[in-house]
Design a protein around this motif. Structure first.
Motif, PDB file in Angstrom:
ATOM      1  N   ASP A  84      43.283  19.357  48.073  1.00 44.38           N
ATOM      2  CA  ASP A  84      42.183  21.329  47.045  1.00 44.38           C
ATOM      3  C   ASP A  84      41.585  21.650  48.199  1.00 44.38           C
ATOM      4  OD1 ASP A  84      41.134  21.802  44.966  1.00 44.38           O
ATOM      5  OD2 ASP A  84      41.440  20.302  43.998  1.00 44.38           O
TER       6      ASP A  84
ATOM      7  N   THR B 203      35.325  14.910  47.001  1.00 45.56           N
ATOM      8  CA  THR B 203      34.878  15.949  46.123  1.00 45.56           C
ATOM      9  C   THR B 203      36.720  15.521  45.092  1.00 45.56           C
ATOM     10  OG1 THR B 203      33.813  17.173  46.356  1.00 45.56           O
ATOM     11  CG2 THR B 203      34.538  17.969  44.463  1.00 45.56           C
ATOM     12  N   GLU B 204      37.516  15.850  46.076  1.00 42.30           N
ATOM     13  CA  GLU B 204      38.690  15.120  45.365  1.00 42.30           C
ATOM     14  C   GLU B 204      39.165  14.103  44.967  1.00 42.30           C
ATOM     15  OE1 GLU B 204      41.628  16.500  48.735  1.00 42.30           O
ATOM     16  OE2 GLU B 204      43.589  15.697  46.956  1.00 42.30           O
TER      17      GLU B 204
ATOM     18  N   VAL C   8      33.655  21.761  48.773  1.00 45.63           N
ATOM     19  CA  VAL C   8      32.234  21.373  48.194  1.00 45.63           C
ATOM     20  C   VAL C   8      32.024  20.464  49.374  1.00 45.63           C
ATOM     21  CG1 VAL C   8      31.804  19.868  45.662  1.00 45.63           C
ATOM     22  CG2 VAL C   8      33.225  21.903  45.377  1.00 45.63           C
ATOM     23  N   ASP C   9      33.121  20.014  49.210  1.00 46.80           N
ATOM     24  CA  ASP C   9      32.381  18.438  50.344  1.00 46.80           C
ATOM     25  C   ASP C   9      31.978  19.367  51.417  1.00 46.80           C
ATOM     26  OD1 ASP C   9      33.827  16.587  48.379  1.00 46.80           O
ATOM     27  OD2 ASP C   9      35.443  16.745  50.527  1.00 46.80           O
TER      28      ASP C   9
ATOM     29  N   LYS D  11      24.380  15.235  46.425  1.00 42.60           N
ATOM     30  CA  LYS D  11      24.356  17.324  46.691  1.00 42.60           C
ATOM     31  C   LYS D  11      26.123  17.347  46.335  1.00 42.60           C
ATOM     32  CE  LYS D  11      22.846  16.651  50.562  1.00 42.60           C
ATOM     33  NZ  LYS D  11      23.060  17.987  52.227  1.00 42.60           N
ATOM     34  N   ARG D  12      26.957  16.979  46.917  1.00 45.91           N
ATOM     35  CA  ARG D  12      27.834  16.402  46.153  1.00 45.91           C
ATOM     36  C   ARG D  12      28.371  16.715  44.138  1.00 45.91           C
ATOM     37  NH1 ARG D  12      31.426  13.626  49.993  1.00 45.91           N
ATOM     38  NH2 ARG D  12      30.662  14.647  51.097  1.00 45.91           N
TER      39      ARG D  12
ATOM     40  N   ILE E 135      30.210  23.364  38.176  1.00 47.90           N
ATOM     41  CA  ILE E 135      31.554  23.347  38.587  1.00 47.90           C
ATOM     42  C   ILE E 135      32.467  22.994  37.474  1.00 47.90           C
ATOM     43  CG2 ILE E 135      33.852  23.585  39.670  1.00 47.90           C
ATOM     44  CD1 ILE E 135      31.997  23.951  42.224  1.00 47.90           C
TER      45      ILE E 135
ATOM     46  N   ILE F 126      30.728  29.313  40.331  1.00 51.66           N
ATOM     47  CA  ILE F 126      31.248  29.089  41.336  1.00 51.66           C
ATOM     48  C   ILE F 126      33.054  28.472  41.399  1.00 51.66           C
ATOM     49  CG2 ILE F 126      30.815  27.256  42.918  1.00 51.66           C
ATOM     50  CD1 ILE F 126      27.983  26.603  41.606  1.00 51.66           C
ATOM     51  N   ALA F 127      33.936  27.938  40.471  1.00 45.80           N
ATOM     52  CA  ALA F 127      35.203  27.480  40.822  1.00 45.80           C
ATOM     53  C   ALA F 127      35.603  29.030  40.997  1.00 45.80           C
ATOM     54  CB  ALA F 127      35.050  27.074  39.362  1.00 45.80           C
TER      55      ALA F 127
ATOM     56  N   LEU G  46      38.201  14.454  40.853  1.00 49.75           N
ATOM     57  CA  LEU G  46      39.085  15.159  40.585  1.00 49.75           C
ATOM     58  C   LEU G  46      39.971  15.079  39.896  1.00 49.75           C
ATOM     59  CD1 LEU G  46      38.270  18.747  42.229  1.00 49.75           C
ATOM     60  CD2 LEU G  46      37.417  18.057  40.258  1.00 49.75           C
TER      61      LEU G  46
ATOM     62  N   ALA H 174      38.015  21.504  46.339  1.00 46.52           N
ATOM     63  CA  ALA H 174      37.258  20.296  46.669  1.00 46.52           C
ATOM     64  C   ALA H 174      36.679  20.652  47.595  1.00 46.52           C
ATOM     65  CB  ALA H 174      38.302  19.280  46.131  1.00 46.52           C
ATOM     66  N   LYS H 175      37.301  20.912  49.162  1.00 45.30           N
ATOM     67  CA  LYS H 175      36.693  20.737  50.660  1.00 45.30           C
ATOM     68  C   LYS H 175      35.745  21.559  50.398  1.00 45.30           C
ATOM     69  CE  LYS H 175      38.033  17.817  53.639  1.00 45.30           C
ATOM     70  NZ  LYS H 175      37.716  16.880  53.173  1.00 45.30           N
TER      71      LYS H 175
ATOM     72  N   GLU I 150      33.284  25.333  33.690  1.00 40.79           N
ATOM     73  CA  GLU I 150      34.027  25.821  34.213  1.00 40.79           C
ATOM     74  C   GLU I 150      36.051  25.640  34.163  1.00 40.79           C
ATOM     75  OE1 GLU I 150      32.988  28.922  37.543  1.00 40.79           O
ATOM     76  OE2 GLU I 150      31.431  27.819  37.510  1.00 40.79           O
ATOM     77  N   PHE I 151      36.558  24.396  34.408  1.00 43.82           N
ATOM     78  CA  PHE I 151      37.437  24.058  34.165  1.00 43.82           C
ATOM     79  C   PHE I 151      37.437  23.242  33.052  1.00 43.82           C
ATOM     80  CE2 PHE I 151      37.219  23.891  38.659  1.00 43.82           C
ATOM     81  CZ  PHE I 151      38.388  24.257  38.664  1.00 43.82           C
TER      82      PHE I 151
ATOM     83  N   LEU J 197      30.151  22.048  51.385  1.00 47.40           N
ATOM     84  CA  LEU J 197      28.800  22.583  51.012  1.00 47.40           C
ATOM     85  C   LEU J 197      27.697  21.418  51.222  1.00 47.40           C
ATOM     86  CD1 LEU J 197      29.496  25.308  48.591  1.00 47.40           C
ATOM     87  CD2 LEU J 197      28.218  25.772  50.882  1.00 47.40           C
ATOM     88  N   SER J 198      28.836  20.419  50.588  1.00 44.90           N
ATOM     89  CA  SER J 198      27.111  19.206  50.446  1.00 44.90           C
ATOM     90  C   SER J 198      26.543  18.965  52.047  1.00 44.90           C
ATOM     91  CB  SER J 198      27.231  18.225  49.229  1.00 44.90           C
ATOM     92  OG  SER J 198      29.087  17.771  50.103  1.00 44.90           O
ATOM     93  N   LEU J 199      27.544  19.161  52.845  1.00 43.87           N
ATOM     94  CA  LEU J 199      26.910  18.941  53.730  1.00 43.87           C
ATOM     95  C   LEU J 199      26.004  19.453  54.618  1.00 43.87           C
ATOM     96  CD1 LEU J 199      30.295  17.213  55.844  1.00 43.87           C
ATOM     97  CD2 LEU J 199      28.168  15.966  55.848  1.00 43.87           C
TER      98      LEU J 199
ATOM     99  N   ILE K  65      26.851  19.814  42.884  1.00 38.01           N
ATOM    100  CA  ILE K  65      27.328  20.433  43.085  1.00 38.01           C
ATOM    101  C   ILE K  65      28.579  20.478  42.152  1.00 38.01           C
ATOM    102  CG2 ILE K  65      28.572  22.357  44.635  1.00 38.01           C
ATOM    103  CD1 ILE K  65      26.981  21.774  46.889  1.00 38.01           C
TER     104      ILE K  65
ATOM    105  N   ILE L  23      35.357  29.587  44.892  1.00 37.58           N
ATOM    106  CA  ILE L  23      35.673  28.490  46.351  1.00 37.58           C
ATOM    107  C   ILE L  23      37.476  28.376  45.493  1.00 37.58           C
ATOM    108  CG2 ILE L  23      33.823  27.362  45.613  1.00 37.58           C
ATOM    109  CD1 ILE L  23      34.289  25.064  44.764  1.00 37.58           C
ATOM    110  N   TYR L  24      37.855  28.611  44.951  1.00 35.33           N
ATOM    111  CA  TYR L  24      39.264  28.373  44.253  1.00 35.33           C
ATOM    112  C   TYR L  24      39.668  30.261  44.351  1.00 35.33           C
ATOM    113  CZ  TYR L  24      39.144  23.422  43.186  1.00 35.33           C
ATOM    114  OH  TYR L  24      38.902  22.374  43.310  1.00 35.33           O
TER     115      TYR L  24
ATOM    116  N   LEU M  17      24.134  22.255  53.243  1.00 39.07           N
ATOM    117  CA  LEU M  17      23.215  22.926  52.227  1.00 39.07           C
ATOM    118  C   LEU M  17      21.699  21.655  51.998  1.00 39.07           C
ATOM    119  CD1 LEU M  17      24.401  24.737  49.330  1.00 39.07           C
ATOM    120  CD2 LEU M  17      23.450  25.523  51.232  1.00 39.07           C
TER     121      LEU M  17
ATOM    122  N   ILE N 132      23.993  13.228  50.556  1.00 44.01           N
ATOM    123  CA  ILE N 132      25.229  14.226  50.963  1.00 44.01           C
ATOM    124  C   ILE N 132      25.991  13.758  49.438  1.00 44.01           C
ATOM    125  CG2 ILE N 132      28.033  14.456  51.484  1.00 44.01           C
ATOM    126  CD1 ILE N 132      26.684  13.861  54.757  1.00 44.01           C
TER     127      ILE N 132
END
Lengths: 135, 308
Positions: free
Chosen positions: B253, A43-44, B259-260, A78-79, A86, B281-282, A47, B256-257, A89-90, B262-264, A82, B285-286, B266, A75
């Motif tokens: 971050d 994800t990083e 999210v990584d 799904k990433r 998010i 959600i932001a 971003l 972001a970790k 919101e930013f 959760l993607s594993l 999600i 998680i933050y 869920l 994976i």
């Protein structure tokens, strides 16, 4: 426009390669980055790409159940799902990130996606982070 | 003896109280506090002495805090970001998702218990009787972690860090260690419950799951990505981890970790459930690290401003 595409080396990157050898054209705004597996794209990374001025980011991997490493593309999908929840919101539109599943022989699918994604990003305009830094 | 300065910026003084909780053991730490402000003592800003170690607690929200933090950096050999607010922005950092106007409006005009008929909002300068100029510190648009203002040598996570953790960390800082002062073990390593195959779903924390792993029961718990210097004190008393320990040292971050992670854990259904159960959600998680995230809050002009 600046679009960053993370392409898995087994399928998506092969498809783009094939599109090239078949002399098919896809938008020049797309910069492809070859990665071992779409599941490796954290994800990083996405971003960070957005922060550094990419207007859109897509992650491209193998078709369902055909991942070279068994689970990577699931994976990644799904990433992205999600992340899409998010980003608003930013203050960043969720349409700026996308996930693509494409097989290595399907150059047409890749080109179609590339054109459609480019159109979509053009419609959204430049990335809000960049909009502020330019203005 | 090591000379120490302690400063409270945009924090809640919880970390200082946790330091005081050491009680008798404070004497063993082999340091003396020669400047502390404003909670532990009345340190005058004009007279900040040269110190060996400066502990800064809390993020930076006001220009006064920025000035003092810069001053402390100049006058100290080692600057420690003490607690998660100083290291990553902490809970106050969540305000970065709102603009300054929204916050002032919400607090001074629209609050349910607000009584402000003239709708006055704090100003930087005000003239009293037409001749005395009074000033307040400027309220910045965003909260920043201390390392976004000055260079930071050591980081201690936790909201607040436990007394035992502080005792251990202080001796390691005096010993010359830099970076995150942590055992670098995730919360799950000290948690007695085991995850198993994966998450059942992504529900809210409403049911009691005494004696079992939260993730296994489908409740979000950020243990796998969080520093476990706390000894998993929350999961042990049946509360899911919310990440106050901060990111593990190799991660920059935290959200972001997550999210990584959760993607594993869920499945597709769980991802849907996550979206329907949580509207922001932001913010979840933050919760403790918004100010130090890759995109530190809602996109506004200040994000691209050069930091000195």
């Amino acid at each position: 426009m600046n679009i960053v595409g993370f392409a898995c080396q087994w399928c998506a990157y092969q498809a783009a390669d094939l599109a090239g050898s078949m002399k098919m054209e896809y938008p020049e705004s797309i910069k492809l980055i070859r990665v071992p597996c779409s599941g490796r794209v954290e994800t990083e990374f996405i971003l960070q790409a957005l922060l550094n001025g990419a207007d859109g980011v897509f992650v491209a991997g193998c078709p369902v159940a055909e991942c070279h490493y068994r689970m990577g593309n699931r994976i990644a999908r799904k990433r992205i799902a999600i992340l899409k929840r998010i980003l608003p919101e930013f203050g960043i539109e969720s349409g700026r990130v996308e996930f693509l599943q494409v097989s290595s022989a399907d150059a047409r699918r890749f080109v179609e996606f590339a054109e459609e994604f480019d159109r979509k990003i053009k419609k959204l305009g430049s990335n809000p982070i960049r909009r502020y830094s330019d203005g | 003896m090591v000379d120490v300065a302690i400063y409270l910026a945009a924090g809640c003084s919880g970390c200082e109280l946790s330091l005081l909780d050491l009680g008798d053991r404070l004497a063993d730490l082999n340091f003396r506090v020669i400047w502390a402000s404003p909670t532990l003592g009345d340190g005058k800003y004009g007279r900040i002495p040269e110190v060996d170690i400066a502990f800064v607690e809390g993020g930076v929200r006001l220009d006064e805090q920025e000035r003092i933090v810069r001053e402390l950096r100049r006058k100290s050999d080692v600057l420690v970001a003490f607690g998660i607010c100083a290291a990553c922005g902490g809970v106050p950092g969540l305000a970065n998702l709102h603009s300054k106007d929204e916050i002032l409006e919400g607090v001074f005009r629209k609050g349910t218990t607000t009584d402000n008929p003239e709708s006055i909002i704090p100003q930087k300068t005000v003239f009293v009787d037409g001749k005395y100029e009074l000033t307040l510190p400027e309220f910045y648009e965003n909260v920043r972690a201390v390392d976004q203002i000055v260079e930071v040598d050591c980081y201690i996570g936790g909201c607040p860090p436990t007394p035992g953790q502080i005792e251990d960390a202080v001796s390691r800082i005096i010993g010359g260690e830099v970076g995150w002062i942590t055992t670098a073990r995730a919360v799950c390593e000290s948690c007695p419950y085991e995850l198993g195959d994966g998450m059942e779903g992504a529900g809210r924390f409403t049911k009691i799951v005494s004696g079992e792993c939260f993730l296994k029961k489908g409740i979000l718990c950020f243990g796998p990505a969080t520093q476990g210097d706390c000894g998993a004190s929350c999961p042990k008393v049946n509360t899911p981890c919310r990440g106050c320990g901060g990111p593990l040292p190799a991660v920059s971050d935290y959200g972001a970790k997550i999210v990584d992670m959760l993607s594993l854990l869920l499945d597709e259904k769980g991802v849907e459930e996550l979206g329907s159960n949580y509207h922001t959600i932001a913010k979840l998680i933050y919760l403790y690290s918004m100010a130090s995230a890759t995109i530190p809050g809602r996109v506004r002009k200040y994000h691209v401003r050069e930091i000195e």
